[in-house]
Design an enzyme around this catalytic site. Structure first.
Site, PDB file in Angstrom:
ATOM      1  N   GLU A 150       0.797  -1.235   0.000  1.00 21.05           N
ATOM      2  CA  GLU A 150       0.000   0.000   0.000  1.00 21.05           C
ATOM      3  C   GLU A 150       0.822   1.274   0.000  1.00 21.05           C
ATOM      4  O   GLU A 150       0.620   2.155   0.826  1.00 21.05           O
ATOM      5  CB  GLU A 150      -0.980  -0.026   1.185  1.00 21.05           C
ATOM      6  CG  GLU A 150      -1.922  -1.208   1.115  1.00 21.05           C
ATOM      7  CD  GLU A 150      -2.862  -1.319   2.312  1.00 21.05           C
ATOM      8  OE1 GLU A 150      -2.945  -0.359   3.093  1.00 21.05           O
ATOM      9  OE2 GLU A 150      -3.510  -2.381   2.447  1.00 21.05           O
ATOM     10  N   ASN A 180       2.100  -5.153  -3.170  1.00 21.61           N
ATOM     11  CA  ASN A 180       0.696  -5.478  -2.864  1.00 21.61           C
ATOM     12  C   ASN A 180      -0.103  -4.204  -2.593  1.00 21.61           C
ATOM     13  O   ASN A 180       0.356  -3.332  -1.858  1.00 21.61           O
ATOM     14  CB  ASN A 180       0.682  -6.369  -1.611  1.00 21.61           C
ATOM     15  CG  ASN A 180      -0.674  -6.972  -1.291  1.00 21.61           C
ATOM     16  OD1 ASN A 180      -1.305  -7.554  -2.178  1.00 21.61           O
ATOM     17  ND2 ASN A 180      -1.122  -6.857  -0.049  1.00 21.61           N
ATOM     18  N   HIS A 221     -10.472  -6.206  -2.177  1.00 25.83           N
ATOM     19  CA  HIS A 221     -11.553  -6.026  -1.195  1.00 25.83           C
ATOM     20  C   HIS A 221     -12.683  -5.366  -1.975  1.00 25.83           C
ATOM     21  O   HIS A 221     -12.615  -4.181  -2.289  1.00 25.83           O
ATOM     22  CB  HIS A 221     -11.082  -5.129  -0.053  1.00 25.83           C
ATOM     23  CG  HIS A 221      -9.961  -5.731   0.738  1.00 25.83           C
ATOM     24  ND1 HIS A 221     -10.140  -6.847   1.524  1.00 25.83           N
ATOM     25  CD2 HIS A 221      -8.664  -5.372   0.875  1.00 25.83           C
ATOM     26  CE1 HIS A 221      -8.980  -7.152   2.114  1.00 25.83           C
ATOM     27  NE2 HIS A 221      -8.074  -6.285   1.742  1.00 25.83           N
ATOM     28  N   GLU A 243      -6.077 -10.710  -1.030  1.00 24.68           N
ATOM     29  CA  GLU A 243      -6.872 -10.460   0.187  1.00 24.68           C
ATOM     30  C   GLU A 243      -8.358 -10.460  -0.141  1.00 24.68           C
ATOM     31  O   GLU A 243      -9.135  -9.666   0.389  1.00 24.68           O
ATOM     32  CB  GLU A 243      -6.471  -9.111   0.815  1.00 24.68           C
ATOM     33  CG  GLU A 243      -4.993  -9.025   1.138  1.00 24.68           C
ATOM     34  CD  GLU A 243      -4.599  -7.735   1.864  1.00 24.68           C
ATOM     35  OE1 GLU A 243      -5.498  -7.020   2.353  1.00 24.68           O
ATOM     36  OE2 GLU A 243      -3.390  -7.460   1.936  1.00 24.68           O
ATOM     37  N   ASP A 257     -12.101 -10.447  -0.488  1.00 24.11           N
ATOM     38  CA  ASP A 257     -13.381 -10.546   0.224  1.00 24.11           C
ATOM     39  C   ASP A 257     -14.366  -9.684  -0.530  1.00 24.11           C
ATOM     40  O   ASP A 257     -13.992  -8.674  -1.115  1.00 24.11           O
ATOM     41  CB  ASP A 257     -13.292 -10.181   1.718  1.00 24.11           C
ATOM     42  CG  ASP A 257     -12.563  -8.889   2.014  1.00 24.11           C
ATOM     43  OD1 ASP A 257     -12.518  -8.005   1.143  1.00 24.11           O
ATOM     44  OD2 ASP A 257     -12.048  -8.760   3.136  1.00 24.11           O
TER      45      ASP A 257
HETATM   46  O1  9MR Z   1      -7.228  -7.907   8.687  1.00 23.73           O
HETATM   47  C1  9MR Z   1      -6.259  -7.050   9.307  1.00 23.73           C
HETATM   48  C2  9MR Z   1      -6.834  -6.504  10.608  1.00 23.73           C
HETATM   49  O2  9MR Z   1      -6.976  -7.553  11.556  1.00 23.73           O
HETATM   50  C3  9MR Z   1      -5.926  -5.410  11.139  1.00 23.73           C
HETATM   51  O3  9MR Z   1      -6.552  -4.812  12.239  1.00 23.73           O
HETATM   52  C4  9MR Z   1      -5.667  -4.384  10.067  1.00 23.73           C
HETATM   53  C5  9MR Z   1      -4.752  -3.318  10.580  1.00 23.73           C
HETATM   54  O4  9MR Z   1      -4.625  -2.299   9.711  1.00 23.73           O
HETATM   55  O5  9MR Z   1      -5.082  -5.005   8.937  1.00 23.73           O
HETATM   56  C6  9MR Z   1      -5.951  -5.920   8.363  1.00 23.73           C
HETATM   57  O6  9MR Z   1      -5.386  -6.454   7.193  1.00 23.73           O
HETATM   58  C7  9MR Z   1      -5.109  -5.527   6.149  1.00 23.73           C
HETATM   59  C8  9MR Z   1      -3.898  -6.053   5.382  1.00 23.73           C
HETATM   60  O7  9MR Z   1      -2.822  -6.256   6.282  1.00 23.73           O
HETATM   61  C9  9MR Z   1      -3.489  -5.070   4.303  1.00 23.73           C
HETATM   62  N1  9MR Z   1      -4.609  -4.760   3.416  1.00 23.73           N
HETATM   63  C10 9MR Z   1      -5.838  -4.368   4.080  1.00 23.73           C
HETATM   64  C11 9MR Z   1      -6.249  -5.401   5.127  1.00 23.73           C
HETATM   65  C12 9MR Z   1      -7.573  -5.013   5.745  1.00 23.73           C
HETATM   66  O8  9MR Z   1      -7.463  -3.805   6.388  1.00 23.73           O
END
Ligand code: 9MR
Length: 464
Positions: free
Chosen positions: A164, A206, A242, A269, A271
């Site tokens: 990101e 990513n 997402h 990722e 969903d």
């Molecule tokens: O699913 C993850 C969540 O449990 C955490 O709180 C969050 C913190 O920012 O990160 C989530 O996973 C993220 C992933 O690492 C990067 N892309 C977005 C995902 C959803 O926010």
């Protein structure tokens, strides 16, 4: 990140498959139905040389419903939070791998591979790094990449080296962060450090909101093109996906344009919220199957109740662990990807049930070779994935070597859970650290991907 995203045999074979599955405890590749269609996501994806993964939380490894689905359905694992910077380096230079290792060990001991997520991300930086800037931070970032990639060396299929880093909206440029402010070359520096630390891992960039052709994805496309032209080591691009209700109309075209740059594309990722989610899951899966270099799909969690998108029910299993309509659409699309005769794993050359003699006349050396190896094959046009099962004889193994003989024209391109010498003809395989020890009568697996026709690979095993 905020919610900003809108967007395959016969009954004998089936029996052998079941026996093997039982022997393996957690086999994925061999689960087939009478018509040859695989009946789990991982097995279905493997037919075309792909994987199907899930993000896993260490805290849920004690939940039997969760673990049963994980073990049955998925052959790739991403740690949802446990390999991030705040988790792995809570204090400067002080590394903490407990939960990351827990997930890795679960994956490996159940025959699954791992995606590493993520070495550098502006979110989930530990507090000490958040407070840093400039050359001090640059040094800390690169040390972090080197240390974590070295810790997991040889065990990760692909790393999200940078996550990101691009801005949302129309700029197509980088997002501001303390990482970015250390200099625009921070991304390539991170990829070089990761390559040096773990040459065997694929290195990915990513991001999210990159699922169609838009300013952000084009900014990333230009970066990848530039990296490839200058020899910066990048192997893959992750599309988080997402989504809500549907994927962009140009989803497949977007994947394809990246693939055409010579990188693997991965859906990292996935969903999908909304009432049309079941259809959209089918469409996303078909898009990946249509892009040769789309290596696999990971869903961000297992059950709806595991999702970070609380209440949106965007996953393939409901809160009770039941398969949803979306699951069936994904499975159908995975099975349709390669309608060719799937496998020969159903007629293993070596017995699946350990055939220790019932009259053990020489109990001291019951198995001179110490082990047996059997190969199961998932061919597709132009290539194959071979899964090799190494089974210890009546004594435990503390190190093993497998020799495979590949048919003319076949060549190993990629391997996991073993190191190879040679890529064509006679190829030898040695255990890696974590699968060196195999208890008497127990098995471990390694695998490799190859080009050409793998049909007829032979294998022998010896203790080392
Ligand atoms: O699913 C993850 C969540 O449990 C955490 O709180 C969050 C913190 O920012 O990160 C989530 O996973 C993220 C992933 O690492 C990067 N892309 C977005 C995902 C959803 O926010």
């Amino acid at each position: 990140m905020n919610m900003k995203m809108t967007s395959r045999s016969l009954s004998r074979a089936a029996l052998a498959s079941t026996l093997l599955a039982a022997a393996l405890g957690a086999s994925l590749v061999l689960v087939t139905s009478a018509d040859g269609a695989a009946s789990t996501l991982g097995a279905a994806a493997a037919q075309s040389g792909r994987y199907f993964g899930a993000a896993v939380a260490a805290g849920k490894l004690g939940d039997s419903t969760y673990v049963n689905i994980l073990n049955r359905e998925f052959n790739m694992v991403t740690a949802e939070n446990e390999m991030k910077w705040d988790a792995t380096e809570p204090n400067p230079g002080q590394f903490s791998y407990g939960n990351g290792d827990r997930i890795l060990n679960h994956a490996v001991s159940n025959g699954k591979r791992m995606r590493g997520h993520a070495l550098l991300w502006y979110q989930q930086e530990p507090g000490w790094a958040q407070r840093m800037e400039g050359s001090g931070l640059r040094q800390a970032m690169m040390n972090h990449v080197t240390q974590v990639a070295s810790h997991y060396k040889g065990k990760i299929y692909a790393w999200d080296v940078v996550n990101e880093a691009f801005a949302d909206g129309g700029s197509g440029g980088r997002r501001d962060s303390n990482l970015q402010r250390t200099g625009n070359d921070w991304i390539e520096a991170a990829f070089r450090a990761a390559r040096a630390a773990d040459p065997g891992a694929k290195l990915c960039y990513n991001d999210y909101n990159t699922d169609g052709i838009n300013a952000k994805s084009t900014g990333i496309y230009n970066m990848v093109r530039d990296f490839k032209s200058r020899g910066v080591p990048i192997d893959c691009v992750g599309f988080q996906s997402h989504l809500t209700n549907s994927a962009p109309g140009d989803y497949q075209a977007n994947l394809q344009r990246f693939a055409d740059l010579g990188v693997e594309v991965q859906i990292t990722e996935l969903d999908i919220a909304g009432s049309n989610m079941a259809n959209a899951y089918g469409a996303v899966t078909r898009a990946c199957m249509a892009v040769t270099r789309c290596a696999g799909i990971t869903t961000w969690g297992i059950r709806d109740t595991d999702s970070w998108r609380g209440g949106e029910n965007p996953l393939l299993f409901d809160g009770n662990g039941n398969k949803k309509a979306a699951y069936n659409n994904v499975l159908t699309a995975l099975n349709a990807a390669n309608p060719t005769t799937p496998t020969t794993p159903t007629t293993p050359t070596t017995p699946t049930t350990p055939t220790t003699p019932t009259t053990p006349t020489t109990p001291t050396t019951p198995n001179p070779g110490g082990c047996t190896a059997s190969v199961s094959l998932n061919p597709w046009t132009g290539g194959f994935v071979a899964t090799v099962k190494v089974t210890a004889g009546a004594s435990a193994l503390d190190g093993w070597r497998v020799t495979t003989v590949l048919p003319a024209g076949a060549a190993v391109t990629n391997a996991w859970s073993a190191t190879n010498t040679g890529t064509t003809g006679t190829v030898t395989w040695a255990n890696v650290d974590y699968n060196r020890s195999v208890a008497a009568g127990q098995s471990t697996e390694f695998g490799f991907q190859g080009t050409g026709n793998g049909q007829g690979i032979t294998s022998t095993c010896a203790a080392s």
